[in-house]
Design an enzyme around this catalytic site. Sequence first.
Site, PDB file in Angstrom:
ATOM      1  N   GLY A 144       0.800  -1.217   0.000  1.00  0.00           N
ATOM      2  CA  GLY A 144       0.000   0.000   0.000  1.00  0.00           C
ATOM      3  C   GLY A 144       0.832   1.266   0.000  1.00  0.00           C
ATOM      4  N   LEU A 145       2.121   1.142   0.315  1.00  0.00           N
ATOM      5  CA  LEU A 145       2.951   2.352   0.415  1.00  0.00           C
ATOM      6  C   LEU A 145       4.092   2.334  -0.593  1.00  0.00           C
ATOM      7  CD1 LEU A 145       3.099   2.505   4.295  1.00  0.00           C
ATOM      8  CD2 LEU A 145       1.751   3.963   2.777  1.00  0.00           C
ATOM      9  N   SER A 146       4.117   1.309  -1.443  1.00  0.00           N
ATOM     10  CA  SER A 146       5.165   1.185  -2.452  1.00  0.00           C
ATOM     11  C   SER A 146       6.534   0.948  -1.856  1.00  0.00           C
ATOM     12  CB  SER A 146       5.233   2.443  -3.307  1.00  0.00           C
ATOM     13  OG  SER A 146       4.344   2.320  -4.317  1.00  0.00           O
ATOM     14  N   SER A 147       6.589   0.105  -0.852  1.00  0.00           N
ATOM     15  CA  SER A 147       7.894  -0.209  -0.272  1.00  0.00           C
ATOM     16  C   SER A 147       8.772  -0.883  -1.339  1.00  0.00           C
ATOM     17  CB  SER A 147       7.736  -1.118   0.934  1.00  0.00           C
ATOM     18  OG  SER A 147       6.962  -2.230   0.590  1.00  0.00           O
ATOM     19  N   SER A 148       8.150  -1.638  -2.241  1.00  0.00           N
ATOM     20  CA  SER A 148       8.953  -2.328  -3.258  1.00  0.00           C
ATOM     21  C   SER A 148       9.605  -1.322  -4.200  1.00  0.00           C
ATOM     22  CB  SER A 148       8.091  -3.321  -4.032  1.00  0.00           C
ATOM     23  OG  SER A 148       6.828  -2.783  -4.290  1.00  0.00           O
ATOM     24  N   ALA A 149       8.832  -0.333  -4.643  1.00  0.00           N
ATOM     25  CA  ALA A 149       9.424   0.691  -5.526  1.00  0.00           C
ATOM     26  C   ALA A 149      10.506   1.469  -4.774  1.00  0.00           C
ATOM     27  CB  ALA A 149       8.337   1.632  -6.041  1.00  0.00           C
ATOM     28  N   ALA A 150      10.321   1.660  -3.461  1.00  0.00           N
ATOM     29  CA  ALA A 150      11.324   2.396  -2.671  1.00  0.00           C
ATOM     30  C   ALA A 150      12.619   1.586  -2.582  1.00  0.00           C
ATOM     31  CB  ALA A 150      10.773   2.704  -1.274  1.00  0.00           C
ATOM     32  N   ASP A 190       4.095   5.364  -8.341  1.00  0.00           N
ATOM     33  CA  ASP A 190       4.886   5.104  -7.140  1.00  0.00           C
ATOM     34  C   ASP A 190       6.265   5.767  -7.226  1.00  0.00           C
ATOM     35  OD1 ASP A 190       2.747   3.450  -6.668  1.00  0.00           O
ATOM     36  OD2 ASP A 190       3.794   1.617  -7.227  1.00  0.00           O
TER      37      ASP A 190
HETATM   38  C1  GLA Z   1       0.166   0.223  -7.281  1.00  0.00           C
HETATM   39  C2  GLA Z   1       0.897   0.396  -8.605  1.00  0.00           C
HETATM   40  C3  GLA Z   1       0.752   1.836  -9.145  1.00  0.00           C
HETATM   41  C4  GLA Z   1      -0.711   2.279  -9.168  1.00  0.00           C
HETATM   42  C5  GLA Z   1      -1.386   1.969  -7.829  1.00  0.00           C
HETATM   43  C6  GLA Z   1      -2.879   2.206  -7.864  1.00  0.00           C
HETATM   44  O1  GLA Z   1       0.782   0.983  -6.286  1.00  0.00           O
HETATM   45  O2  GLA Z   1       2.251   0.063  -8.452  1.00  0.00           O
HETATM   46  O3  GLA Z   1       1.356   1.943 -10.410  1.00  0.00           O
HETATM   47  O4  GLA Z   1      -1.403   1.715 -10.250  1.00  0.00           O
HETATM   48  O5  GLA Z   1      -1.198   0.612  -7.423  1.00  0.00           O
HETATM   49  O6  GLA Z   1      -3.169   3.542  -8.048  1.00  0.00           O
END
Ligand code: GLA
Length: 410
Positions: free
Chosen positions: A129-135, A177
Amino acid sequence: MDLEVTQQHLLRELAARYGVAPASARVVFAPYRICPLGAHIDHQLGTVTAMAIDRGVLLAYAASTAREVRLSSLEFAGEMRFELDRPGAPQPGDWGNYVRGAVQALTRKGYTLSRGLVGVITGPWSEGGLSSSAAVGVVCLLALEHGNALRVAAEENILLDQAIENDYLGLKNGILDQSGILLSRRDHLTLVDCATNQHELVPLTQPVGAWSILLAFSGLKQALTGTDYNRRVAECAAAARILLDAAGRSEAKALLGCVRESEYAEHKRKLPHPLDLRAAHFFSEVERVRQGVMAWSKGDLPLFGRLMTESGESSIRNYQCGSPPLVDLYELLVRCPGVYGARFSGAGFRGCCVALVNEAAAQQIAEAITPAYARRQPALAAQASVEICHSENGARFLAGPLGQSIKDEG
Ligand code: GLA
């Protein structure tokens, strides 16, 4: 999360585990992000909003003369160790996938990596939910780039980090993200046009009362690659194809962002169920982002919050991406006095809900939510929690050239 304390702890661990003296090490921080408005429209080239928060991933590292990456984590057991030339295939559920993916993304883009790194990484709440993976992807990219004296602009790092998920892990997500993590500035709304990759930082220009970002964690953990995320992306594309064909523009790319609003209005009745719902979410969310940006720039948090709640409703009813625990949290939050608005923080399949709240009421909201959620989801109660956070600047180096932002370095 006290960045200074965490940083010192990591530097001590780097010295103990790999014999790197703190003076030769650097620490890079990538904050987590929330998405108040613009849910699930980034992959369709819509315009989205994001904000970084004061929690995230830190990596203490030193470039190594060996062509090898060696990383360990404060949270997960074992060491991630591989040769730069052989990052290998992703392993299901392994945090090291983002490290390997970062090496692959840079190499595929034509960057030469001759130096690996040793490092220790930490990040709370990897549950979603917080994009820890992208971080994690961002700190790895920045460390590899710094170690190899590569100058890469933030805008390019957004695409490299997206490539880790799109190309290496097979998640068909957009750039929401990565943009939130790399570009955000404290107390600003990061507005990202996913069609052009242009962004704008929208300040709160009018005085508003103190506000906080409240995160309510469901206790539900699962990787996005195992959810309906990609199926929803495909449904959006199918809806776009029908609308574009009906409008006589079959040559246009099958993305809802390529469909004009007038074409949608004229042909939406041709969409079968549930594609009609996916398109309804896209076009209504585009409008909420438009109104939300105006509300934010006027300091109208009640209106901004109302739009967030409507966005949450549309995610549940139209995009159908929630899971029952997340829907429970959403319903509880939107009824609490002091909550301006709430929605799923990320994709909504797991992880947490985010609420924009009046700071004075934040503690009371947290105390009300916890027992109410436990009554609805007793099996998840032990892993659920509520955290009160604030908006923060984007990714940056903490140790090394102090205070220098990634953008300045790029
Ligand atoms: C995830 C995805 C994002 C986006 C959100 C929903 O975080 O990685 O690219 O689509 O869901 O808004």
